[in-house]
Design an enzyme around this catalytic site. Structure first.
Site, PDB file in Angstrom:
ATOM      1  N   ASP A 119      -8.615  19.560-101.779  1.00  0.00           N
ATOM      2  CA  ASP A 119      -9.406  18.338-101.976  1.00  0.00           C
ATOM      3  C   ASP A 119      -8.832  17.447-103.077  1.00  0.00           C
ATOM      4  O   ASP A 119      -9.575  16.823-103.846  1.00  0.00           O
ATOM      5  CB  ASP A 119     -10.875  18.694-102.297  1.00  0.00           C
ATOM      6  CG  ASP A 119     -11.511  19.515-101.182  1.00  0.00           C
ATOM      7  OD1 ASP A 119     -11.242  19.230-100.008  1.00  0.00           O
ATOM      8  OD2 ASP A 119     -12.279  20.444-101.491  1.00  0.00           O
ATOM      9  N   ARG A 121     -11.212  25.238 -93.384  1.00  0.00           N
ATOM     10  CA  ARG A 121     -10.090  26.018 -93.918  1.00  0.00           C
ATOM     11  C   ARG A 121      -9.092  25.080 -94.579  1.00  0.00           C
ATOM     12  O   ARG A 121      -8.970  23.922 -94.185  1.00  0.00           O
ATOM     13  CB  ARG A 121      -9.389  26.792 -92.813  1.00  0.00           C
ATOM     14  CG  ARG A 121     -10.254  27.893 -92.276  1.00  0.00           C
ATOM     15  CD  ARG A 121      -9.453  29.027 -91.727  1.00  0.00           C
ATOM     16  NE  ARG A 121     -10.366  30.007 -91.167  1.00  0.00           N
ATOM     17  CZ  ARG A 121     -10.860  31.035 -91.836  1.00  0.00           C
ATOM     18  NH1 ARG A 121     -10.518  31.243 -93.091  1.00  0.00           N
ATOM     19  NH2 ARG A 121     -11.704  31.868 -91.253  1.00  0.00           N
ATOM     20  N   ARG A 166      -1.859  33.503 -93.749  1.00  0.00           N
ATOM     21  CA  ARG A 166      -2.214  32.081 -93.789  1.00  0.00           C
ATOM     22  C   ARG A 166      -1.044  31.199 -93.338  1.00  0.00           C
ATOM     23  O   ARG A 166      -1.227  30.215 -92.630  1.00  0.00           O
ATOM     24  CB  ARG A 166      -2.644  31.730 -95.222  1.00  0.00           C
ATOM     25  CG  ARG A 166      -2.964  30.274 -95.441  1.00  0.00           C
ATOM     26  CD  ARG A 166      -3.568  30.064 -96.811  1.00  0.00           C
ATOM     27  NE  ARG A 166      -4.908  30.621 -96.894  1.00  0.00           N
ATOM     28  CZ  ARG A 166      -6.011  30.029 -96.434  1.00  0.00           C
ATOM     29  NH1 ARG A 166      -5.936  28.860 -95.842  1.00  0.00           N
ATOM     30  NH2 ARG A 166      -7.190  30.608 -96.553  1.00  0.00           N
ATOM     31  N   GLY A 180      -2.794  20.409-102.248  1.00  0.00           N
ATOM     32  CA  GLY A 180      -3.845  21.012-103.065  1.00  0.00           C
ATOM     33  C   GLY A 180      -5.156  21.092-102.304  1.00  0.00           C
ATOM     34  O   GLY A 180      -5.242  20.763-101.120  1.00  0.00           O
ATOM     35  N   HIS A 202     -15.118  15.011 -97.708  1.00  0.00           N
ATOM     36  CA  HIS A 202     -15.602  16.041 -98.624  1.00  0.00           C
ATOM     37  C   HIS A 202     -16.963  15.605 -99.158  1.00  0.00           C
ATOM     38  O   HIS A 202     -17.106  14.466 -99.611  1.00  0.00           O
ATOM     39  CB  HIS A 202     -14.607  16.207 -99.772  1.00  0.00           C
ATOM     40  CG  HIS A 202     -15.020  17.275-100.726  1.00  0.00           C
ATOM     41  ND1 HIS A 202     -14.882  18.618-100.435  1.00  0.00           N
ATOM     42  CD2 HIS A 202     -15.590  17.204-101.954  1.00  0.00           C
ATOM     43  CE1 HIS A 202     -15.348  19.327-101.443  1.00  0.00           C
ATOM     44  NE2 HIS A 202     -15.790  18.505-102.376  1.00  0.00           N
ATOM     45  N   ASN A 258      -9.244  13.850 -94.923  1.00  0.00           N
ATOM     46  CA  ASN A 258     -10.309  14.847 -95.008  1.00  0.00           C
ATOM     47  C   ASN A 258     -11.555  14.176 -95.580  1.00  0.00           C
ATOM     48  O   ASN A 258     -11.448  13.278 -96.408  1.00  0.00           O
ATOM     49  CB  ASN A 258      -9.872  15.981 -95.946  1.00  0.00           C
ATOM     50  CG  ASN A 258     -10.933  17.046 -96.111  1.00  0.00           C
ATOM     51  OD1 ASN A 258     -11.437  17.591 -95.138  1.00  0.00           O
ATOM     52  ND2 ASN A 258     -11.290  17.334 -97.357  1.00  0.00           N
ATOM     53  N   LEU A 278      -5.731  23.497 -95.099  1.00  0.00           N
ATOM     54  CA  LEU A 278      -4.522  23.254 -94.316  1.00  0.00           C
ATOM     55  C   LEU A 278      -3.332  23.306 -95.267  1.00  0.00           C
ATOM     56  O   LEU A 278      -3.329  22.651 -96.311  1.00  0.00           O
ATOM     57  CB  LEU A 278      -4.625  21.905 -93.608  1.00  0.00           C
ATOM     58  CG  LEU A 278      -5.709  21.871 -92.516  1.00  0.00           C
ATOM     59  CD1 LEU A 278      -6.103  20.437 -92.181  1.00  0.00           C
ATOM     60  CD2 LEU A 278      -5.250  22.623 -91.263  1.00  0.00           C
TER      61      LEU A 278
END
Ligand code: GRF
Length: 203
Positions: free
Chosen positions: A140, A88, A62, A138, A104, A102, A90
């Site tokens: 989300d 995925r 990763r 972390g 969600h 992001n 990040l």
């Protein structure tokens, strides 16, 4: 901005449509993905936007993949990275180097992770929705910029509810990203405000 996607790319397409208007204030310099063969990356190519692919399985672990992704993003020197249906996590190489937001499909901090719509349905909530937030290291968990609620209807299944969420999600994404680009932003702990100030964290 660089937009990252993994699937259908309907959120990316909404951003591309908005960016056609010069007053929107956003230029999409590239679209990146972790996988070939998705509709979203085809749409970006058809629109003539530069694209890049950093396949997860091509790297030993990763951390190596994360570094490769960070380097590819850096080639385009974006002011902002938009993870819009990028499936995925990040890691520090990306998050420590690039400002990124992001979207969600749940009202965070409820239902983080890859199965947010399914988890919300299973929990029996009557209201769910969508969140746009800055990325931190972390899952989300970064500072929230905006949220929109979507009621759960009796008889909803995962795909039907997700489609309704995506309708409001696209609108929220386009509105929020445009404001970030035009007005700038300030992050103060967990609190995000539009507009520039003279603090260290402001952009
Ligand atoms: C969105 O609901 C996003 O929040 C989630 O995946 C979906 C992506 O949809 N992580 P699309 O690829 O933009 O159509």
């Amino acid at each position: 901005m660089v937009v990252l996607i993994s699937g259908a790319g309907s959120n990316m397409a909404a951003l591309m449509e908005a960016a056609k208007d010069p007053d929107y204030g956003v230029e999409i310099v590239a679209v990146g993905t972790d996988r070939e063969g998705t509709r979203g990356i085809e749409v970006a190519r058809e629109a003539g936007v530069p694209t890049f692919v950093v396949p997860f399985r091509a790297y030993a672990d990763r951390a190596e993949w994360d570094t490769a992704m960070s380097d590819r993003i850096a080639e385009y020197t974006p002011d902002l990275v938009v993870s819009a249906g990028f499936m995925r996590i990040l890691g520090p190489a990306v998050v420590g180097r690039h400002q990124a937001v992001n979207i969600h499909p749940a009202l965070l901090p409820s239902f983080p992770g890859a199965h947010a719509v399914r988890d919300a349905l299973a929990h029996g909530v009557r209201i769910t929705g969508t969140t746009i937030h800055f990325l931190d290291e972390g899952v989300d968990s970064g500072p929230i910029i905006d949220q929109v609620a979507v009621p759960v209807e009796d008889g909803d299944d995962e795909s039907g509810l997700h489609e309704r969420i995506k309708v409001v999600e696209r609108r929220m994404l386009v509105d929020t990203v445009g404001r970030l680009a035009r007005e700038g932003w300030t992050v103060d702990g967990r609190h995000v405000r539009f507009g520039r100030t003279d603090t260290k964290e402001n952009r």
